[in-house]
Design a protein around this motif. Structure first.
Motif, mmCIF file in Angstrom:
data_model
loop_
_atom_site.group_PDB
_atom_site.id
_atom_site.type_symbol
_atom_site.label_atom_id
_atom_site.label_comp_id
_atom_site.label_asym_id
_atom_site.label_seq_id
_atom_site.Cartn_x
_atom_site.Cartn_y
_atom_site.Cartn_z
ATOM 1 N N ILE A 1 -24.676 -46.622 -16.682
ATOM 2 C CA ILE A 1 -24.497 -46.797 -18.113
ATOM 3 C C ILE A 1 -24.842 -45.460 -18.773
ATOM 4 N N SER A 2 -24.630 -45.357 -20.062
ATOM 5 C CA SER A 2 -24.776 -44.044 -20.707
ATOM 6 C C SER A 2 -26.029 -43.955 -21.574
ATOM 7 N N PHE A 3 -26.439 -42.717 -21.828
ATOM 8 C CA PHE A 3 -27.478 -42.460 -22.818
ATOM 9 C C PHE A 3 -27.005 -41.321 -23.724
ATOM 10 N N SER A 4 -27.581 -41.232 -24.903
ATOM 11 C CA SER A 4 -27.172 -40.198 -25.855
ATOM 12 C C SER A 4 -28.342 -39.827 -26.757
ATOM 13 N N GLN A 5 -28.103 -38.841 -27.643
ATOM 14 C CA GLN A 5 -29.069 -38.396 -28.649
ATOM 15 C C GLN A 5 -30.353 -37.837 -28.036
ATOM 16 N N LEU A 6 -30.211 -37.207 -26.896
ATOM 17 C CA LEU A 6 -31.365 -36.555 -26.265
ATOM 18 C C LEU A 6 -31.514 -35.143 -26.845
ATOM 19 N N ILE A 7 -32.671 -34.848 -27.382
ATOM 20 C CA ILE A 7 -32.987 -33.508 -27.866
ATOM 21 C C ILE A 7 -33.896 -32.841 -26.825
ATOM 22 N N ASP A 8 -33.332 -31.852 -26.136
ATOM 23 C CA ASP A 8 -34.056 -31.216 -25.028
ATOM 24 C C ASP A 8 -33.820 -29.706 -25.102
ATOM 25 N N ALA A 9 -34.374 -29.091 -26.145
ATOM 26 C CA ALA A 9 -34.134 -27.661 -26.376
ATOM 27 C C ALA A 9 -34.675 -26.791 -25.253
ATOM 28 N N ASP A 10 -35.734 -27.236 -24.593
ATOM 29 C CA ASP A 10 -36.343 -26.438 -23.529
ATOM 30 C C ASP A 10 -35.777 -26.760 -22.141
ATOM 31 N N ASN A 11 -34.794 -27.637 -22.083
ATOM 32 C CA ASN A 11 -34.149 -28.005 -20.802
ATOM 33 C C ASN A 11 -35.158 -28.512 -19.770
ATOM 34 N N ASN B 1 -22.030 -30.269 -30.246
ATOM 35 C CA ASN B 1 -22.816 -29.613 -31.305
ATOM 36 C C ASN B 1 -23.865 -28.653 -30.763
ATOM 37 N N ASN B 2 -24.022 -28.621 -29.435
ATOM 38 C CA ASN B 2 -25.001 -27.753 -28.764
ATOM 39 C C ASN B 2 -26.450 -28.036 -29.175
ATOM 40 N N LEU B 3 -26.648 -29.171 -29.836
ATOM 41 C CA LEU B 3 -27.998 -29.541 -30.255
ATOM 42 C C LEU B 3 -28.560 -30.707 -29.445
ATOM 43 N N SER B 4 -27.714 -31.635 -29.094
ATOM 44 C CA SER B 4 -28.158 -32.829 -28.373
ATOM 45 C C SER B 4 -27.463 -32.909 -27.017
ATOM 46 N N LYS B 5 -27.977 -33.801 -26.219
ATOM 47 C CA LYS B 5 -27.411 -34.019 -24.892
ATOM 48 C C LYS B 5 -27.140 -35.510 -24.682
ATOM 49 N N SER B 6 -26.255 -35.787 -23.771
ATOM 50 C CA SER B 6 -25.939 -37.164 -23.384
ATOM 51 C C SER B 6 -25.686 -37.173 -21.882
ATOM 52 N N GLY B 7 -25.473 -38.345 -21.344
ATOM 53 C CA GLY B 7 -25.228 -38.424 -19.905
ATOM 54 C C GLY B 7 -25.231 -39.859 -19.411
ATOM 55 N N TYR B 8 -25.553 -39.995 -18.153
ATOM 56 C CA TYR B 8 -25.491 -41.313 -17.516
ATOM 57 C C TYR B 8 -26.775 -41.577 -16.737
ATOM 58 N N LEU B 9 -27.078 -42.847 -16.608
ATOM 59 C CA LEU B 9 -28.230 -43.240 -15.795
ATOM 60 C C LEU B 9 -27.878 -44.459 -14.952
ATOM 61 N N THR B 10 -28.569 -44.600 -13.851
ATOM 62 C CA THR B 10 -28.414 -45.767 -12.986
ATOM 63 C C THR B 10 -29.480 -46.786 -13.353
ATOM 64 N N PRO B 11 -29.102 -48.007 -13.742
ATOM 65 C CA PRO B 11 -30.108 -49.013 -14.114
ATOM 66 C C PRO B 11 -31.052 -49.325 -12.955
#
Length: 289
Positions: free
Chosen positions: A213-223, A257-267
């Motif tokens: 499933i997906s996730f979004s709105q991750l703010i991870d400026a320091d990676n 937008n180069n500000l937030s990140k999104s992706g996928y995760l395994t439940p």
């Protein structure tokens, strides 16, 4: 009555009853000769050897054949009886084996629920079995066998397999409906456990076909967030208690937008093979602003 005159060329046939009578007389006569005469000596010896002996041999062979067939029939009947008994025993053992497998599976489920209960020992919980589900392979929405009579209420969280399943959305006297986090309309406030960065986890049955499933709105400026990091429910989630495992990150993408990140995760939960769940009786406290 005028005599019957046979025409020339007619074939003479002796009735079978006369043949039987003649053979009977011959047999009786031979028996009398055998009883009253010492046929082992004299001229009758040759007659006996030529006529009577073959009859005796034939009768003996026929008797032996019939006796053998009778023995075989008795043996076949015994084998059929034994075969039926073996079939009954096999059916009984198959049933017992099935019941043992069910018991073992239930014991495994109970052990998992017990371990899960220990993992979230700070919450009051009750176990429940799934008794119905929506169509499809995934447990996106299902019914459990506990309800109001057991203290259940809407918005109570449901867990299994070490992670978050979903929440109760409807409840009856002895049943409750659970909508899971993989449903298309599901959104859960989550948090990356290693960094405390917040995300929104969104359900998708289409993505679940690939096990994610997906996730979004991750703010991870320091990676700092990495693949494999654990995502749990956030303490500011509106419906879910904090600290319940949602899943593990498998892919991270930088948004346009180069500000937030999104992706996928395994439940963390196997949403294809659910059998039993734990319902957390504690509910998230909400505050009106």
């Amino acid at each position: 009555m005028s005599p019957v005159i046979k025409k020339k060329g007619e074939h003479f046939e002796l009735p079978s009853k006369y043949i039987l009578l003649i053979l009977t007389i011959l047999c009786v006569g031979m028996m009398l000769i055998t009883l009253t005469t010492d046929f082992t000596k004299g001229p009758l010896n040759r007659v006996v050897g030529t006529v009577i002996t073959p009859f005796q041999v034939g009768i003996s062979e026929v008797g032996g054949y019939l006796s053998k067939r009778v023995d075989e029939l008795v043996e076949i009947r015994d084998l059929m009886t034994e075969n039926e008994e073996l079939k009954r025993q096999i059916d009984e053992l198959t049933l017992q084996n099935t019941l043992l497998q069910q018991d073992r599976f239930e014991l495994y489920q109970l052990r998992e629920l017990y371990e899960l209960d220990q993992s979230y020992e700070g919450y009051t919980k009750i176990g429940a079995r799934i008794i119905a589900k929506d169509a499809g392979n995934w447990f996106a929405s299902f019914i459990i066998d506990k309800g109001e009579e057991d203290g259940l209420a809407v918005d109570m969280n449901v867990i299994a397999d070490g992670g978050l399943v979903g929440r109760i959305t409807a409840v009856g006297p002895n049943w409750a409906r659970v909508d899971s986090i993989i449903a298309d309309n599901a959104n859960v406030g989550g948090m990356v456990l290693s960094t405390a960065d917040r995300v929104i986890v969104s359900g998708s049955l289409e993505l679940m076909a690939g096990g994610k499933i997906s996730f979004s709105q991750l703010i991870d400026a320091d990676n700092e967030v990495m693949i494999g990091d654990k995502i749990v429910t956030s303490n500011i989630s509106d419906k879910y208690l904090p600290g319940i495992v949602i899943g593990y990150i498998t892919q991270i993408n930088t948004d346009a937008n180069n500000l937030s990140k999104s992706g996928y995760l395994t439940p963390a939960v196997d949403f294809e093979h659910l059998e039993a769940v734990l319902v957390i009786l504690d509910r998230k406290q909400t505050v009106e602003w």
